[in-house]
Write a protein that holds these residues in place. Structure first.
Motif, mmCIF file in Angstrom:
data_model
loop_
_atom_site.group_PDB
_atom_site.id
_atom_site.type_symbol
_atom_site.label_atom_id
_atom_site.label_comp_id
_atom_site.label_asym_id
_atom_site.label_seq_id
_atom_site.Cartn_x
_atom_site.Cartn_y
_atom_site.Cartn_z
ATOM 1 N N LEU A 1 0.852 -1.194 0.000
ATOM 2 C CA LEU A 1 0.000 0.000 0.000
ATOM 3 C C LEU A 1 0.892 1.251 0.000
ATOM 4 C CD1 LEU A 1 -2.944 -0.873 2.429
ATOM 5 C CD2 LEU A 1 -2.896 -0.908 -0.071
ATOM 6 N N PRO A 2 0.394 2.345 -0.596
ATOM 7 C CA PRO A 2 1.208 3.573 -0.636
ATOM 8 C C PRO A 2 1.140 4.320 0.701
ATOM 9 C CG PRO A 2 -0.864 3.893 -1.827
ATOM 10 C CD PRO A 2 -0.870 2.467 -1.348
ATOM 11 N N TRP A 3 1.770 3.741 1.731
ATOM 12 C CA TRP A 3 1.687 4.307 3.080
ATOM 13 C C TRP A 3 2.252 5.705 3.122
ATOM 14 C CZ3 TRP A 3 -1.403 2.021 6.292
ATOM 15 C CH2 TRP A 3 -1.628 0.644 6.176
ATOM 16 N N LYS A 4 1.503 6.602 3.716
ATOM 17 C CA LYS A 4 2.023 7.965 3.856
ATOM 18 C C LYS A 4 1.444 8.651 5.090
ATOM 19 C CE LYS A 4 -1.353 10.085 0.757
ATOM 20 N NZ LYS A 4 -1.571 10.808 -0.481
ATOM 21 N N TYR A 5 2.132 9.695 5.455
ATOM 22 C CA TYR A 5 1.653 10.603 6.504
ATOM 23 C C TYR A 5 1.949 11.986 5.947
ATOM 24 C CZ TYR A 5 1.398 13.345 10.755
ATOM 25 O OH TYR A 5 1.065 14.297 11.688
ATOM 26 N N ASN A 6 0.907 12.703 5.527
ATOM 27 C CA ASN A 6 1.158 13.963 4.811
ATOM 28 C C ASN A 6 0.505 15.167 5.477
ATOM 29 O OD1 ASN A 6 -1.327 12.866 4.137
ATOM 30 N ND2 ASN A 6 -1.317 13.561 2.033
ATOM 31 N N TYR A 7 0.394 15.117 6.814
ATOM 32 C CA TYR A 7 -0.106 16.292 7.519
ATOM 33 C C TYR A 7 1.048 17.222 7.851
ATOM 34 C CZ TYR A 7 -4.469 13.716 8.268
ATOM 35 O OH TYR A 7 -5.626 13.024 8.099
ATOM 36 N N LYS A 8 0.679 18.472 8.172
ATOM 37 C CA LYS A 8 1.697 19.439 8.560
ATOM 38 C C LYS A 8 2.442 18.923 9.790
ATOM 39 C CE LYS A 8 1.040 23.963 9.107
ATOM 40 N NZ LYS A 8 0.253 25.197 9.295
ATOM 41 N N PRO A 9 3.766 19.018 9.798
ATOM 42 C CA PRO A 9 4.519 18.521 10.956
ATOM 43 C C PRO A 9 4.142 19.256 12.247
ATOM 44 C CG PRO A 9 5.995 19.253 9.184
ATOM 45 C CD PRO A 9 4.606 19.639 8.790
ATOM 46 N N ARG A 10 4.210 18.539 13.344
ATOM 47 C CA ARG A 10 3.970 19.139 14.663
ATOM 48 C C ARG A 10 5.281 19.097 15.433
ATOM 49 N NH1 ARG A 10 -1.692 18.381 17.131
ATOM 50 N NH2 ARG A 10 -0.524 18.672 19.043
ATOM 51 N N PRO A 11 5.831 20.261 15.749
ATOM 52 C CA PRO A 11 7.104 20.282 16.475
ATOM 53 C C PRO A 11 7.002 19.565 17.822
ATOM 54 C CG PRO A 11 6.516 22.477 15.690
ATOM 55 C CD PRO A 11 5.345 21.593 15.413
ATOM 56 N N ASP A 12 5.778 19.546 18.413
ATOM 57 C CA ASP A 12 5.635 18.902 19.723
ATOM 58 C C ASP A 12 5.533 17.383 19.612
ATOM 59 O OD1 ASP A 12 3.169 19.172 18.412
ATOM 60 O OD2 ASP A 12 2.047 19.088 20.297
ATOM 61 N N MET A 13 5.296 16.851 18.415
ATOM 62 C CA MET A 13 5.195 15.403 18.224
ATOM 63 C C MET A 13 5.959 15.022 16.952
ATOM 64 S SD MET A 13 1.153 14.911 19.155
ATOM 65 C CE MET A 13 1.154 13.185 19.608
ATOM 66 N N PRO A 14 7.283 15.117 16.999
ATOM 67 C CA PRO A 14 8.075 14.961 15.766
ATOM 68 C C PRO A 14 8.045 13.552 15.173
ATOM 69 C CG PRO A 14 9.511 15.208 17.689
ATOM 70 C CD PRO A 14 8.122 15.436 18.167
ATOM 71 N N ASP A 15 7.672 12.547 15.986
ATOM 72 C CA ASP A 15 7.736 11.176 15.443
ATOM 73 C C ASP A 15 6.380 10.669 14.924
ATOM 74 O OD1 ASP A 15 6.495 10.924 17.887
ATOM 75 O OD2 ASP A 15 7.566 9.090 18.457
ATOM 76 N N LEU A 16 5.383 11.548 14.848
ATOM 77 C CA LEU A 16 4.057 11.092 14.384
ATOM 78 C C LEU A 16 4.124 10.377 13.035
ATOM 79 C CD1 LEU A 16 1.231 13.695 15.088
ATOM 80 C CD2 LEU A 16 1.535 11.392 16.022
ATOM 81 N N GLY A 17 4.910 10.933 12.135
ATOM 82 C CA GLY A 17 4.984 10.392 10.781
ATOM 83 C C GLY A 17 5.560 8.991 10.705
ATOM 84 N N SER A 18 6.253 8.562 11.747
ATOM 85 C CA SER A 18 6.775 7.190 11.731
ATOM 86 C C SER A 18 5.914 6.268 12.595
ATOM 87 C CB SER A 18 8.228 7.154 12.224
ATOM 88 O OG SER A 18 8.273 7.470 13.597
ATOM 89 N N ARG A 19 4.889 6.822 13.232
ATOM 90 C CA ARG A 19 4.039 6.021 14.119
ATOM 91 C C ARG A 19 2.645 5.791 13.550
ATOM 92 N NH1 ARG A 19 6.600 5.411 18.685
ATOM 93 N NH2 ARG A 19 4.815 4.246 19.428
ATOM 94 N N MET A 20 2.227 6.628 12.611
ATOM 95 C CA MET A 20 0.877 6.493 12.064
ATOM 96 C C MET A 20 0.831 6.951 10.613
ATOM 97 S SD MET A 20 -1.022 9.734 13.811
ATOM 98 C CE MET A 20 -1.904 10.363 12.399
ATOM 99 N N GLY A 21 -0.181 6.470 9.904
ATOM 100 C CA GLY A 21 -0.329 6.885 8.515
ATOM 101 C C GLY A 21 -1.428 6.088 7.856
ATOM 102 N N TRP A 22 -1.547 6.244 6.548
ATOM 103 C CA TRP A 22 -2.625 5.574 5.828
ATOM 104 C C TRP A 22 -2.148 5.142 4.453
ATOM 105 C CZ3 TRP A 22 -2.769 9.924 8.662
ATOM 106 C CH2 TRP A 22 -2.409 11.095 8.001
ATOM 107 N N GLY A 23 -2.729 4.081 4.011
ATOM 108 C CA GLY A 23 -2.454 3.583 2.667
ATOM 109 C C GLY A 23 -3.756 3.650 1.895
#
Ligand code: FE2
Length: 200
Positions: free
Chosen positions: A81-103
């Motif tokens: 699946l084309p897994w991605k996390y393409n929301y605006k980064p949050r400086p308070d939660m920098p690892d969100l993009g490696s913990r959640m996403g959608w395909g």
């Protein structure tokens, strides 16, 4: 891969079709996907190199008898699946993009192109908080694996595999996992399925 994808779409439609027989808000939303004609794929499904793939093996372990058929159809497709996390980064939660996403399989930018409807799968790793957010699209989730806390308009409920969760347009919602990852099918419908979620 195309056969696996076709089978997954068929199984997804079969699952939602059961719920679509009930004429309430969730049933009507489920029916939109069941009735949706899926166009031919114009994209390809390549093996993903998203950091999310480290969760995949575990993410299918926490289903129920209700969801095991769909999880079985999903298993061979998940790494492609084309897994991605393409929301605006949050400086308070920098690892969100490696913990959640959608395909996403069907949608304006998905391999199966649809400008007005989305269908895909959301994944949250263990001990992950998907912060409060909202979007114009009406969102329907089906929990496939994992018991997570789901919050809508400030009310928190632990949702079980097989449960349907409806997030009406622009209502604030969040999810939190603890010891189990969460894997859920989602659809987006409505006038605007292009505008991404905004954090509160
Ligand atoms: Fe959402």
């Amino acid at each position: 891969m195309p056969n696996f994808i076709d089978h997954l779409i068929e199984e997804s439609k079969r699952f939602l079709n059961g719920r679509a027989q009930i004429n309430d808000d969730i049933g009507q939303e489920a029916a939109k996907f069941v009735m949706r004609e899926i166009p031919p794929s114009i994209g390809t499904f390549e093996k993903s190199n998203s950091p999310l793939i480290r969760w995949l093996e575990e993410a299918i372990q926490f289903g129920s008898s209700e969801t095991e058929g769909l999880l079985k159809a999903l298993k061979p497709v998940l790494p492609f699946l084309p897994w991605k996390y393409n929301y605006k980064p949050r400086p308070d939660m920098p690892d969100l993009g490696s913990r959640m996403g959608w395909g996403e399989i069907l949608g304006p930018e998905a391999p199966f192109r649809d400008e007005h409807f989305c269908y895909g799968f959301t994944l949250l790793g263990k001990n992950t908080f998907y912060p409060a957010h909202y979007h114009p699209a009406t969102e329907l989730y089906i929990v496939l694996s994992g018991h997570a806390e789901w919050t809508l308009d400030g009310v928190t409920t632990v949702r079980h595999p097989g449960e349907f969760v409806l997030h009406p347009s622009n209502r604030i919602h969040s999810m939190r996992t603890t010891e189990e990852p969460l894997l859920a099918l989602y659809t987006w419908s409505g006038e605007d399925v292009v505008t991404l979620s905004k954090y509160v």
